[in-house]
Design a protein around this motif. Structure first.
Motif, mmCIF file in Angstrom:
data_model
loop_
_atom_site.group_PDB
_atom_site.id
_atom_site.type_symbol
_atom_site.label_atom_id
_atom_site.label_comp_id
_atom_site.label_asym_id
_atom_site.label_seq_id
_atom_site.Cartn_x
_atom_site.Cartn_y
_atom_site.Cartn_z
ATOM 1 N N MET A 84 0.828 -1.202 0.000
ATOM 2 C CA MET A 84 0.000 0.000 0.000
ATOM 3 C C MET A 84 0.864 1.255 0.000
ATOM 4 N N ASN A 85 1.887 1.279 0.832
ATOM 5 C CA ASN A 85 2.753 2.450 0.901
ATOM 6 C C ASN A 85 3.503 2.681 -0.407
ATOM 7 N N SER A 86 3.898 1.584 -1.068
ATOM 8 C CA SER A 86 4.592 1.706 -2.360
ATOM 9 C C SER A 86 3.674 2.330 -3.404
ATOM 10 N N LEU A 87 2.410 1.945 -3.391
ATOM 11 C CA LEU A 87 1.448 2.523 -4.334
ATOM 12 C C LEU A 87 1.211 4.005 -4.045
ATOM 13 N N LEU A 88 1.191 4.366 -2.762
ATOM 14 C CA LEU A 88 0.963 5.761 -2.401
ATOM 15 C C LEU A 88 2.063 6.676 -2.935
ATOM 16 N N GLU A 89 3.254 6.124 -3.116
ATOM 17 C CA GLU A 89 4.359 6.920 -3.647
ATOM 18 C C GLU A 89 4.101 7.353 -5.083
ATOM 19 N N ARG A 90 3.244 6.618 -5.785
ATOM 20 C CA ARG A 90 2.960 6.876 -7.204
ATOM 21 C C ARG A 90 1.445 6.981 -7.399
ATOM 22 N N PRO A 91 0.850 8.123 -7.076
ATOM 23 C CA PRO A 91 -0.615 8.258 -7.130
ATOM 24 C C PRO A 91 -1.231 7.861 -8.466
ATOM 25 N N ARG A 92 -0.553 8.173 -9.581
ATOM 26 C CA ARG A 92 -1.117 7.809 -10.886
ATOM 27 C C ARG A 92 -1.145 6.297 -11.053
ATOM 28 N N LEU A 93 -0.075 5.618 -10.643
ATOM 29 C CA LEU A 93 -0.060 4.154 -10.699
ATOM 30 C C LEU A 93 -1.129 3.583 -9.769
ATOM 31 N N GLY A 137 -0.484 15.667 -1.778
ATOM 32 C CA GLY A 137 -0.347 14.494 -0.931
ATOM 33 C C GLY A 137 -1.001 13.318 -1.632
ATOM 34 N N CYS A 138 -0.522 12.122 -1.357
ATOM 35 C CA CYS A 138 -0.912 10.944 -2.134
ATOM 36 C C CYS A 138 -2.417 10.673 -2.121
ATOM 37 N N ASN A 166 2.557 15.756 -7.632
ATOM 38 C CA ASN A 166 1.928 14.588 -7.020
ATOM 39 C C ASN A 166 2.983 13.653 -6.442
ATOM 40 N N GLY A 167 2.680 13.060 -5.303
ATOM 41 C CA GLY A 167 3.622 12.144 -4.673
ATOM 42 C C GLY A 167 3.254 11.899 -3.227
ATOM 43 N N CYS A 168 4.179 11.337 -2.485
ATOM 44 C CA CYS A 168 3.956 10.970 -1.085
ATOM 45 C C CYS A 168 5.052 11.568 -0.217
#
Length: 340
Positions: A84-93, A137-138, A166-168
């Motif tokens: 989940m945290n890895s996905l939050l780093e890349r909001p578009r992904l 924020g993500c 965009n990012g985390c």
């Protein structure tokens, strides 16, 4: 034997009633004091995982115990939380994954989809030589694109050049013990150049500022932009936990005062909302009990309209039936009125 951070705790108990998980469980295991005791005894405890990482205990502690540093030393992120945290780093992904979520055999993805209800494509917007670098924020990027658009609308109406980043910020990582990754993400934001970094998510603002990033919260930045804008509403304010640590609620209220709203303070505005970042996805029963306590405090204020400047808080408050708005949403209304 060296003296650890946990040794500064004198077990006075001032933290207990400040801690949402203790308040709803009445279990020492799920209290800051109980967790610190487990650290001292070098034993594993289920209480490490049930901490919401709101840090209200730090404000209540007369001894100045740095609880966050203690708990992040012993928390271990599960594979689901790391994902989940890895996905939050890349909001578009993350948006693409959630969009395809119905076809993915992942319990976590399905839970996130149900919580977000309608995940949106993050807004991409860049201008040359920006004066403002707007950092949603993500989660805000995914769940509250309209708020990002409203913030952009207000800033553009003030004649400012804006780019959206965009990012985390890494707060989610830090809360789960992924301290090194959190530091890497903060380092990227420290190196942002070309304009004033303005954060839409107030808990992100607090985490970044505590980590050495030069950043202003949206509430702080717009204070200097306000003129004759007025909003005729009655509402109450929720103070997100980390934002409350650095006193951002003062700026939020100053903006509302200048807008002329009728502010009705709720009981304990900084009491945890129940989200705990993504905590509610993994500990739904404790989270629900905390949410209901928070909801009762809001109901007693007599208003259903709540200002929340943090996305996970906004999500769970909306779960309880409240109408939740960000300052950017209120300010965008004033731009529309000025054009009529």
């Amino acid at each position: 034997m060296g003296v650890g951070l946990e040794d500064s705790c004198v077990h006075c108990g001032f933290c207990l009633e400040a801690c949402p998980t203790y308040v709803v469980t009445r279990s020492e295991v799920h209290s800051p004091r109980g967790r610190i005791t487990a650290v001292k005894l070098d034993v594993d405890s289920q209480g490490f995982d049930t901490c919401m990482f709101c840090r209200r205990c730090e404000l209540a502690c007369p001894s100045g115990v740095e609880y966050a540093r203690i708990i992040t030393k012993v928390r271990r992120a599960t594979p689901e939380k790391i994902l989940m945290n890895s996905l939050l780093e890349r909001p578009r992904l993350a948006w693409r994954v959630l969009k395809a979520g119905k076809s993915l055999n992942s319990g976590l993805i399905q839970r996130v989809r149900l919580s977000l209800r309608d995940p949106q494509e993050p807004l991409e917007y860049r201008e040359e030589s920006p004066e403002v670098i707007l950092f949603p924020g993500c989660l805000t990027s995914l769940a509250y694109r309209r708020t990002v658009e409203n913030a952009l609308k207000f800033l553009k109406a003030k004649g400012l050049r804006v780019s959206v980043l965009n990012g985390c910020c890494g707060l989610a990582h830090r809360s789960e013990g992924q301290v090194e990754r959190a530091q890497e993400l903060v380092r990227r934001l420290t190196n942002v150049k070309g304009g004033t970094l303005v954060s839409l998510s107030s808990n992100c603002t607090a985490h970044m500022r505590e980590s050495g990033v030069q950043v202003l919260d949206f509430s702080e930045y717009v204070l200097g932009l306000l003129g004759q804008e007025r909003v005729e509403l009655s509402l109450t304010v929720h103070d997100p936990c980390h934002a409350n640590m650095i006193g951002l609620g003062k700026a939020t209220r100053e903006v509302l005062r200048k807008l002329g709203v009728n502010l009705v303070e709720m009981e304990e505005p900084s009491f945890e909302c129940g989200a705990g970042g993504g905590y509610f996805l993994f500990h739904p029963q404790i989270a629900e009990n905390v949410m209901e306590l928070k909801a009762e405090k809001i109901r007693r204020s007599g208003t259903n309209l709540v200002v929340s400047t943090n996305p996970s808080c906004s999500l769970v408050l909306s779960f309880k039936g409240f109408q939740v708005v960000h300052l950017a949403d209120l300010l965008a209304q004033t731009v529309t009125k000025s054009l009529e």
